[in-house]
Design a protein around this motif. Structure first.
Motif, PDB file in Angstrom:
ATOM      1  N   VAL A 147      68.568  45.897 149.856  1.00 26.99           N
ATOM      2  CA  VAL A 147      68.374  47.177 149.183  1.00 26.99           C
ATOM      3  C   VAL A 147      69.333  48.193 149.809  1.00 26.99           C
ATOM      4  N   VAL A 148      69.773  49.166 149.011  1.00 30.86           N
ATOM      5  CA  VAL A 148      70.556  50.289 149.524  1.00 30.86           C
ATOM      6  C   VAL A 148      69.608  51.467 149.684  1.00 30.86           C
ATOM      7  N   LEU A 151      60.990  44.265 150.530  1.00 34.13           N
ATOM      8  CA  LEU A 151      61.723  43.271 151.308  1.00 34.13           C
ATOM      9  C   LEU A 151      60.762  42.335 152.029  1.00 34.13           C
ATOM     10  N   GLY A 152      61.142  41.083 152.131  1.00 36.15           N
ATOM     11  CA  GLY A 152      60.318  40.119 152.848  1.00 36.15           C
ATOM     12  C   GLY A 152      60.973  38.763 152.919  1.00 36.15           C
ATOM     13  N   GLU A 153      60.334  37.852 153.641  1.00 41.84           N
ATOM     14  CA  GLU A 153      60.882  36.514 153.849  1.00 41.84           C
ATOM     15  C   GLU A 153      60.504  35.529 152.752  1.00 41.84           C
ATOM     16  N   ASP A 154      59.455  35.849 151.982  1.00 42.38           N
ATOM     17  CA  ASP A 154      59.011  34.911 150.947  1.00 42.38           C
ATOM     18  C   ASP A 154      60.052  34.769 149.844  1.00 42.38           C
ATOM     19  N   LEU A 157      51.820  44.630 155.622  1.00 40.56           N
ATOM     20  CA  LEU A 157      51.591  43.404 154.862  1.00 40.56           C
ATOM     21  C   LEU A 157      51.732  43.692 153.371  1.00 40.56           C
ATOM     22  N   GLU A 158      52.084  42.653 152.609  1.00 37.96           N
ATOM     23  CA  GLU A 158      52.347  42.850 151.180  1.00 37.96           C
ATOM     24  C   GLU A 158      51.150  43.461 150.448  1.00 37.96           C
ATOM     25  N   LYS A 159      49.940  42.987 150.723  1.00 37.82           N
ATOM     26  CA  LYS A 159      48.766  43.510 150.025  1.00 37.82           C
ATOM     27  C   LYS A 159      48.554  44.987 150.318  1.00 37.82           C
ATOM     28  N   ASP A 160      48.907  45.420 151.519  1.00 36.85           N
ATOM     29  CA  ASP A 160      48.762  46.830 151.876  1.00 36.85           C
ATOM     30  C   ASP A 160      49.880  47.674 151.282  1.00 36.85           C
ATOM     31  N   LEU A 161      51.065  47.089 151.142  1.00 33.89           N
ATOM     32  CA  LEU A 161      52.155  47.803 150.475  1.00 33.89           C
ATOM     33  C   LEU A 161      51.843  47.992 148.997  1.00 33.89           C
ATOM     34  N   VAL A 162      51.214  46.992 148.381  1.00 35.41           N
ATOM     35  CA  VAL A 162      50.782  47.123 146.984  1.00 35.41           C
ATOM     36  C   VAL A 162      49.739  48.228 146.866  1.00 35.41           C
ATOM     37  N   TRP A 163      48.852  48.316 147.852  1.00 30.94           N
ATOM     38  CA  TRP A 163      47.820  49.366 147.852  1.00 30.94           C
ATOM     39  C   TRP A 163      48.433  50.756 147.890  1.00 30.94           C
ATOM     40  N   ILE A 164      49.391  50.992 148.812  1.00 32.32           N
ATOM     41  CA  ILE A 164      49.983  52.333 148.907  1.00 32.32           C
ATOM     42  C   ILE A 164      50.831  52.631 147.684  1.00 32.32           C
ATOM     43  N   ARG A 165      51.461  51.604 147.108  1.00 30.51           N
ATOM     44  CA  ARG A 165      52.219  51.816 145.869  1.00 30.51           C
ATOM     45  C   ARG A 165      51.293  52.285 144.751  1.00 30.51           C
ATOM     46  N   ILE A 167      70.475  47.354 153.607  1.00 32.16           N
ATOM     47  CA  ILE A 167      69.492  46.684 154.464  1.00 32.16           C
ATOM     48  C   ILE A 167      69.220  45.297 153.894  1.00 32.16           C
ATOM     49  N   ARG A 168      69.273  44.280 154.746  1.00 32.21           N
ATOM     50  CA  ARG A 168      69.099  42.897 154.302  1.00 32.21           C
ATOM     51  C   ARG A 168      68.038  42.194 155.141  1.00 32.21           C
ATOM     52  N   VAL A 169      67.385  41.222 154.519  1.00 31.81           N
ATOM     53  CA  VAL A 169      66.466  40.335 155.225  1.00 31.81           C
ATOM     54  C   VAL A 169      67.163  38.994 155.400  1.00 31.81           C
ATOM     55  N   THR A 170      67.158  38.459 156.607  1.00 29.09           N
ATOM     56  CA  THR A 170      67.734  37.143 156.883  1.00 29.09           C
ATOM     57  C   THR A 170      66.668  36.280 157.548  1.00 29.09           C
ATOM     58  N   LYS A 171      66.974  35.016 157.733  1.00 29.39           N
ATOM     59  CA  LYS A 171      66.013  34.117 158.389  1.00 29.39           C
ATOM     60  C   LYS A 171      65.795  34.492 159.845  1.00 29.39           C
ATOM     61  N   ASP A 172      66.748  35.242 160.441  1.00 30.50           N
ATOM     62  CA  ASP A 172      66.634  35.620 161.848  1.00 30.50           C
ATOM     63  C   ASP A 172      66.013  36.996 162.056  1.00 30.50           C
TER      64      ASP A 172
END
Length: 234
Positions: free
Chosen positions: A65-66, A55-58, A32-40, A72-77
Motif C-alpha cells: 500500500v502507498v 495488510l497481512g501474511e494470509d 488482529l483481522e477480526k478487530d480491524l474489521v470491528w473498527i472499520r 509499505i510491503r508485507v514480506t515473509k520476513d
C-alpha cells in the motif's frame, strides 16, 4: 481508545489490543483481522471512509500500500517500506540530472565561506521554486537518514535563499544520484525489553555560521524507529 501520553496522535484500545495512529484524515491501525474489521465497521457508521488496504501474511491479505508518501510491503520476513521514488525523480529532473550524470559519494562537507556572488538573494519566483524543492528534499530525508545532514542546510535557508543556497542544494541532488532507493526492513522479532538511543555531534559546523550538528538514533531491538540531524542553537 486511550490517547498516548508522549504522542497525542497515537491511541490504544486495551480490550481489542488495537494500536492506532492518526495523521490528518488518515488512520492506520494494527491488530488482529477480526478487530480491524470491528473498527472499520465502527468508523463506517460515523463517516464515509475508504479502506486503502488490510495488510497481512494470509493469502487473501493485501501485500502493498502507498501511505503518506511511503510504499509499505508485507514480506515473509516482516515489513518493509521506502519513500515514494517520485520525490527523488522530481529533484533530479529539476537540475537536469539523469543516471549518467556525475554523482557525489559523500553526503556533506564543511563548505568554505560563501563568496560575494553567492550572498545575492534569489528573486521571488526562484525563491518559491527553491522552497518547494527544499521541502521535498526534507520530506525525503525522513526515510533516508544519511540525507538528513545535507538536507537540513537548504531547509534552514528557506526564509532568504541565496545563490549559495542553490549551489548547496544542487550538491545534495548530486548525492541523490548514488541513492536510488533506501528500503527499511523490519523483520519479525520478539518484543525488546529496552530501547537503545545513541547520539553524537560534530564540531564547528560550516564556515558560514560555525554551528555544530547533533545527530542521533533510536532503536527498538533491531528496528530503527527514529533518526535525527539538527543544528545546535549556539
Amino acid at each position: 481508545f486511550k490517547r498516548g501520553e508522549s504522542c497525542g496522535v497515537g491511541f490504544y484500545h486495551s480490550e481489542k489490543d488495537i494500536s492506532l495512529v492518526v495523521h490528518g484524515d488518515d488512520f492506520t491501525c494494527c491488530g488482529l483481522e477480526k478487530d480491524l474489521v470491528w473498527i472499520r465497521e465502527q468508523m463506517e457508521s460515523w463517516f464515509e471512509i475508504k479502506v486503502r488496504a488490510i495488510l497481512g501474511e494470509d493469502k487473501d491479505d493485501d501485500k502493498e500500500v502507498v501511505l503518506l508518501g511511503r510504499i509499505i510491503r508485507v514480506t515473509k520476513d516482516g515489513y518493509e517500506y521506502e519513500a515514494d521514488p517520485k520525490h527523488r525523480k522530481m529533484i533530479l529532473e529539476y537540475f537536469g540530472f539523469d543516471e549518467g550524470s556525475r554523482p557525489l559519494s559523500g553526503n556533506g562537507e564543511k563548505s568554505p565561506k560563501d563568496e560575494e556572488w553567492e550572498l545575492e538573494e534569489l528573486e521571488s519566483s526562484e525563491a518559491k521554486e527553491y522552497r518547494g524543492l527544499a521541502a521535498r528534499m526534507n520530506f525525503l530525508s525522513l526515510d533516508c537518514p544519511d540525507l538528513q545532514f545535507p538536507a537540513k542546510q537548504p531547509s534552514r535557508e528557506i526564509a532568504k535563499p541565496t545563490r549559495g543556497s542553490w549551489k548547496r542544494m544542487k550538491r545534495v541532488a548530486r548525492y541523490l544520484l548514488n541513492r536510488k532507493s533506501v528500503v527499511w526492513m523490519y523483520k519479525w522479532q520478539d518484543e525488546p525489553r529496552y530501547a537503545h538511543v545513541a547520539g553524537d555531534s560534530d564540531w564547528g559546523g560550516t564556515s558560514n555560521d560555525r554551528k555544530s550538528t547533533s545527530g542521533g538514533m533510536w532503536m527498538m531491538g533491531d528496528h530503527c524507529i527514529k533518526t535525527r540531524s539538527a543544528s545546535q542553537g549556539a
